[in-house]
Design a protein around this motif. Structure first.
Motif, short mmCIF file in Angstrom:
data_model
loop_
_atom_site.label_atom_id
_atom_site.label_comp_id
_atom_site.label_asym_id
_atom_site.label_seq_id
_atom_site.Cartn_x
_atom_site.Cartn_y
_atom_site.Cartn_z
N THR A 18 -3.94 4.68 -1.82
CA THR A 18 -5.08 5.56 -1.58
C THR A 18 -4.75 7.10 -1.30
O THR A 18 -4.27 7.42 -0.14
N ARG A 25 -8.23 5.85 -5.50
CA ARG A 25 -7.24 5.24 -5.37
C ARG A 25 -6.15 5.07 -7.15
O ARG A 25 -7.19 4.76 -7.45
N THR A 62 0.76 -1.17 0.52
CA THR A 62 0.24 0.27 -0.05
C THR A 62 0.62 1.34 -0.14
O THR A 62 2.16 1.19 0.39
#
Length: 284
Positions: free
Chosen positions: A282, A228, A144
């Motif tokens: 994100t 995203r 991430t």
């Protein structure tokens, strides 16, 4: 005597219907076209992988070499409990005979396309609940990062995260809106030049950012209104295919209704050979 003309008597005129059927605009299927590894099987598929290797060391003459243990695990696809994706539509024989288009062929194409659109969305971001497909954005262990659509450096940081995990991404994945915001980035408030050269951001019919192809899809939806963008190495994405849009014409099932049915069934699963093959950025 009044002369009757066509414009005043439309009720009496024949209508001509074009022998085409205009399909609705729809999201393009993009996942399978990106080049994942596809395995054709109707059984559960187990893909072994090395979970951890051994570490080499220096030893002098006659010194005992320490033992090293290699551990293994596996990626499992198409479990017996995984449900199939199915759809069924019916139409009367009268409609088929009286239609100005080849109705059976048109409906087959339409239904297969609709199934492909649903499958595409699931392979990207399927929830995986109740024995359904879990998309690659929902897989456990993926990398991430933070996305800032006003700062291209956040994309570079995402690439650094992937490279730090020894991943060589093959594609960017984002919505058209996110891509548009990145394309609009200017050099400065007093400099209207674009950061990304419009002549290099589009290579023929394909888009690129930082040398990687861009997949434009609605199937990377925002989470809690936060956009995203993903980096994916599709060489590490495995797709198990049991049925590829099998079409059946059911011309006897509803014989008492003089009705024909079209049934389409497909069964796929997806997994990551290495979880870090996907990096999802994100917005903060």
């Amino acid at each position: 005597m009044t002369i009757r003309i066509p414009s005043g008597n439309t009720t009496l005129l024949q209508s001509q219907v074009a022998e085409i059927l205009v399909a609705p605009l729809a999201q393009e299927s993009t996942f399978l076209a990106a080049g994942p590894q596809i395995f054709d099987t109707n059984d559960q598929l187990r893909i072994p992988r090395v979970a951890s290797g051994v570490t080499a060391g220096f030893y002098g003459p006659g010194e005992q070499i320490s033992d090293g243990n290699v551990s293994f695990d596996e990626v499992t696809l198409l479990p017996s409990t995984l449900k199939s994706l199915k759809v069924l539509t019916r139409y009367s024989s009268e409609l088929a005979r009286q239609s100005v288009v080849a109705l059976d062929a048109t409906l087959k194409t339409t239904v297969v396309t609709n199934v492909a659109e649903t499958l595409d969305a699931l392979l990207w971001d399927g929830p995986g609940t109740s024995n359904t497909i879990k998309g690659i954005f929902r897989q456990s262990g993926i990398a991430t990062g933070t996305l800032d659509l006003t700062d291209a450096d956040s994309l570079i940081d995402g690439m650094a995260t992937a490279q730090g995990n020894h991943v060589k991404p093959t594609h960017w994945v984002m919505t058209a809106a996110s891509f548009a915001k990145l394309r609009k980035l200017k050099v400065g408030t007093d400099d209207a030049r674009y950061i990304f050269d419009p002549s290099t951001i589009q290579n023929g019919s394909a888009f690129q950012l930082f040398g990687l192809p861009v997949i434009i899809t609605d199937n990377i939806p925002a989470v809690s209104t936060k956009n995203r963008v993903a980096l994916v190495d599709f060489s590490k994405v495995a797709v198990a295919r049991d049925l590829d849009a099998e079409v059946k014409i059911l011309d006897q099932t509803w014989g008492d209704y003089d009705t024909v049915g079209i049934r389409v069934v497909t069964r796929y699963d997806v997994g990551l050979l290495q979880a870090k093959a996907v990096t999802v950025l994100t917005e903060a």
